[in-house]
Design a protein around this motif. Structure first.
Motif, PDB file in Angstrom:
ATOM      1  N   LYS A 151       0.841  -1.151   0.035  1.00 47.73           N
ATOM      2  CA  LYS A 151      -0.127  -0.162   0.050  1.00 47.73           C
ATOM      3  C   LYS A 151       0.822   1.101  -0.119  1.00 47.73           C
ATOM      4  O   LYS A 151       0.675   2.222  -0.775  1.00 47.73           O
ATOM      5  N   LYS A 152       1.898   1.267   0.882  1.00 49.54           N
ATOM      6  CA  LYS A 152       2.989   2.422   1.047  1.00 49.54           C
ATOM      7  C   LYS A 152       3.460   2.489  -0.561  1.00 49.54           C
ATOM      8  O   LYS A 152       3.613   3.736  -0.890  1.00 49.54           O
ATOM      9  N   TRP A 153       3.764   1.344  -1.098  1.00 45.14           N
ATOM     10  CA  TRP A 153       4.761   1.494  -2.453  1.00 45.14           C
ATOM     11  C   TRP A 153       3.601   2.181  -3.579  1.00 45.14           C
ATOM     12  O   TRP A 153       4.092   2.617  -4.399  1.00 45.14           O
TER      13      TRP A 153
ATOM     14  N   GLU B  57       2.702  16.858 -13.261  1.00 41.31           N
ATOM     15  CA  GLU B  57       2.385  18.310 -12.827  1.00 41.31           C
ATOM     16  C   GLU B  57       3.674  18.995 -13.564  1.00 41.31           C
ATOM     17  O   GLU B  57       3.556  20.112 -14.118  1.00 41.31           O
ATOM     18  N   GLY B  58       4.793  18.327 -13.467  1.00 41.25           N
ATOM     19  CA  GLY B  58       6.081  19.010 -14.314  1.00 41.25           C
ATOM     20  C   GLY B  58       5.696  19.054 -15.762  1.00 41.25           C
ATOM     21  O   GLY B  58       5.864  20.013 -16.546  1.00 41.25           O
ATOM     22  N   TYR B  59       5.051  17.868 -16.337  1.00 43.40           N
ATOM     23  CA  TYR B  59       4.499  18.007 -17.750  1.00 43.40           C
ATOM     24  C   TYR B  59       3.620  18.931 -17.874  1.00 43.40           C
ATOM     25  O   TYR B  59       3.554  19.819 -19.189  1.00 43.40           O
ATOM     26  N   HIS B  60       2.774  19.447 -17.136  1.00 45.47           N
ATOM     27  CA  HIS B  60       1.629  20.388 -17.288  1.00 45.47           C
ATOM     28  C   HIS B  60       2.530  21.677 -17.097  1.00 45.47           C
ATOM     29  O   HIS B  60       2.042  22.618 -17.966  1.00 45.47           O
ATOM     30  N   TYR B  61       3.238  21.961 -16.367  1.00 44.82           N
ATOM     31  CA  TYR B  61       3.809  23.350 -16.196  1.00 44.82           C
ATOM     32  C   TYR B  61       4.702  23.521 -17.494  1.00 44.82           C
ATOM     33  O   TYR B  61       4.635  24.697 -18.160  1.00 44.82           O
ATOM     34  N   ARG B  62       5.284  22.611 -17.923  1.00 43.07           N
ATOM     35  CA  ARG B  62       6.333  22.698 -19.242  1.00 43.07           C
ATOM     36  C   ARG B  62       5.106  22.997 -20.684  1.00 43.07           C
ATOM     37  O   ARG B  62       5.398  24.008 -21.207  1.00 43.07           O
TER      38      ARG B  62
ATOM     39  N   ARG C 167       2.065   6.651  -6.690  1.00 49.04           N
ATOM     40  CA  ARG C 167       1.136   7.346  -7.335  1.00 49.04           C
ATOM     41  C   ARG C 167       1.515   8.823  -7.047  1.00 49.04           C
ATOM     42  O   ARG C 167       1.101   9.764  -8.122  1.00 49.04           O
ATOM     43  N   GLU C 168       2.110   9.151  -5.969  1.00 42.72           N
ATOM     44  CA  GLU C 168       2.789  10.452  -5.757  1.00 42.72           C
ATOM     45  C   GLU C 168       3.942  10.786  -6.807  1.00 42.72           C
ATOM     46  O   GLU C 168       3.817  12.033  -7.387  1.00 42.72           O
ATOM     47  N   ALA C 169       4.595   9.806  -7.159  1.00 48.60           N
ATOM     48  CA  ALA C 169       5.691  10.282  -8.317  1.00 48.60           C
ATOM     49  C   ALA C 169       5.103  10.396  -9.471  1.00 48.60           C
ATOM     50  O   ALA C 169       5.491  11.329 -10.304  1.00 48.60           O
TER      51      ALA C 169
END
Length: 357
Positions: free
Chosen positions: A321-323, A336-341, A328-330
């Protein structure tokens, strides 16, 4: 004056001669009447032979059994007509039963349906030939009361496909006295084991059908009927491991009268080989067993691997579950990085600055 004795004797002799002549004339007249009656009783376009008791009605395109069949008939042959339905009491005319009829041939008449009690009124019938018809329905009470029937021929008589459906214990069990049953050329795929219930059956012909093997249960039933002779050839036998029991039976019984004529139809390498000359090695039973065992073992191994994998997942469910959360966070940070670019690239002012205009 009294007559002389000589004249008296002459008159008496003349009277006797006259009476004899009249008697002969009466006998001839009676004979002619009998002949006319017999001739009139013969069905139209049929041939009647009183001396042998034979009546033949061949290729007359009849649609039903003739009603003028003479009561003295012993052998009746109706061939080559179009009698689609053999109706109840088909051979009873004006309540007259053909009590002398012992042999009935109804082959090649396109008969499809036989109704209940179709052979009512034939108490002496011993032989019935229904070969070369298109039977698709036989009523349960078709042969009810046929206690003298000993020979039944159904060669090439059952309509395809699935002729096995016609063989049920209802109408067959009424053939208590049957001794000979012929069912060749009917595309039977299974041995009609229901006929083995006939206690008086002596000869069974099921050659030229579609039998690939005679199963062990049927062989066991046949072995218990030592007085029954069977004809099996030809049939498209498959000579693999499943025929092993049949092979042993053929080698140790005299019931199959044409056993020496039976040949393999498959596999290809044994096509045309006489069954009784096969070796156990030819059937490759051991190889087949090993192959089956290998598949079973592989299935067990795969099942164990699946169970172990599920157990590992269950025991490490917290870590999993932690993994999953970290993954999911990664993925979210990456998106988000792709969206900013994408926003940077889509703003024309930022594009101009970056190009120095």
């Amino acid at each position: 004056m009294s007559p002389r004795p000589l004249d008296y004797h002459v008159q008496l002799h003349t009277l006797l001669i006259s009476a004899e002549v009249h008697c002969l004339l009466i006998l001839k007249l009676v004979g002619m009447l009998i002949l006319i009656h017999v001739t009139a009783a013969c069905p139209l376009d049929c041939y009647c032979f009183t001396n042998t008791g034979l009546v033949q009605c061949h290729f007359l395109s009849l649609q039903e059994i003739p009603r003028e069949i003479p009561h003295w008939v012993q052998n009746l042959s109706i061939i080559g007509s179009h009698i689609a339905v053999l109706r109840t009491a088909a051979f009873v005319s004006n309540r007259t039963h053909l009590v002398n009829l012992t042999s009935l041939i109804l082959s090649n008449n396109s008969i499809q349906t036989i109704e209940a009690l179709a052979f009512h009124g034939l108490p002496s019938l011993t032989t019935l030939d229904l070969s070369y018809n298109l039977l698709s329905s036989i009523a349960n009470d078709t042969f009810l009361g046929q206690t003298q029937l000993q020979v039944l021929k159904l060669n090439h008589a059952l309509q395809k496909p699935a002729p096995e459906q016609l063989f049920n214990s209802q109408w067959i069990m009424n053939l208590r006295s049957l001794r000979i049953l012929e069912m060749a050329s009917n595309a039977l795929q299974l041995f009609p084991s229901v006929v083995l219930a006939l206690e008086d059956l002596q000869v069974l012909n099921i050659g030229n059908n579609s039998l690939q093997v005679v199963d062990a249960e049927t062989i066991s039933a046949l072995s218990n009927k030592s007085k029954l002779w069977v004809y099996l050839s030809p049939n498209p036998l498959v000579c693999d491991c499943q025929i092993a029991t049949m092979l042993y039976w053929l080698r140790n019984t005299s019931q199959v009268l044409d056993a020496q004529s039976l040949t393999c139809n498959a596999p290809v390498n044994l096509n045309g080989t006489h069954v009784t000359k096969l070796n156990t090695e030819d059937l490759k039973c051991q190889h087949k067993d090993l192959k089956t065992a290998s598949y079973v073992f592989l299935g067990i191994v795969l099942a164990l691997i699946g169970v172990i994998f599920l157990m590992v997942l269950y025991l490490n469910r917290r870590g999993m579950k932690k993994w999953v959360n970290n993954f999911r966070e990664a993925c979210r940070d990456q998106m988000e990085g792709y969206h900013y670019r994408y926003e940077q690239d889509s703003d024309p002012r930022r594009s101009n600055i970056s190009t120095g205009i």
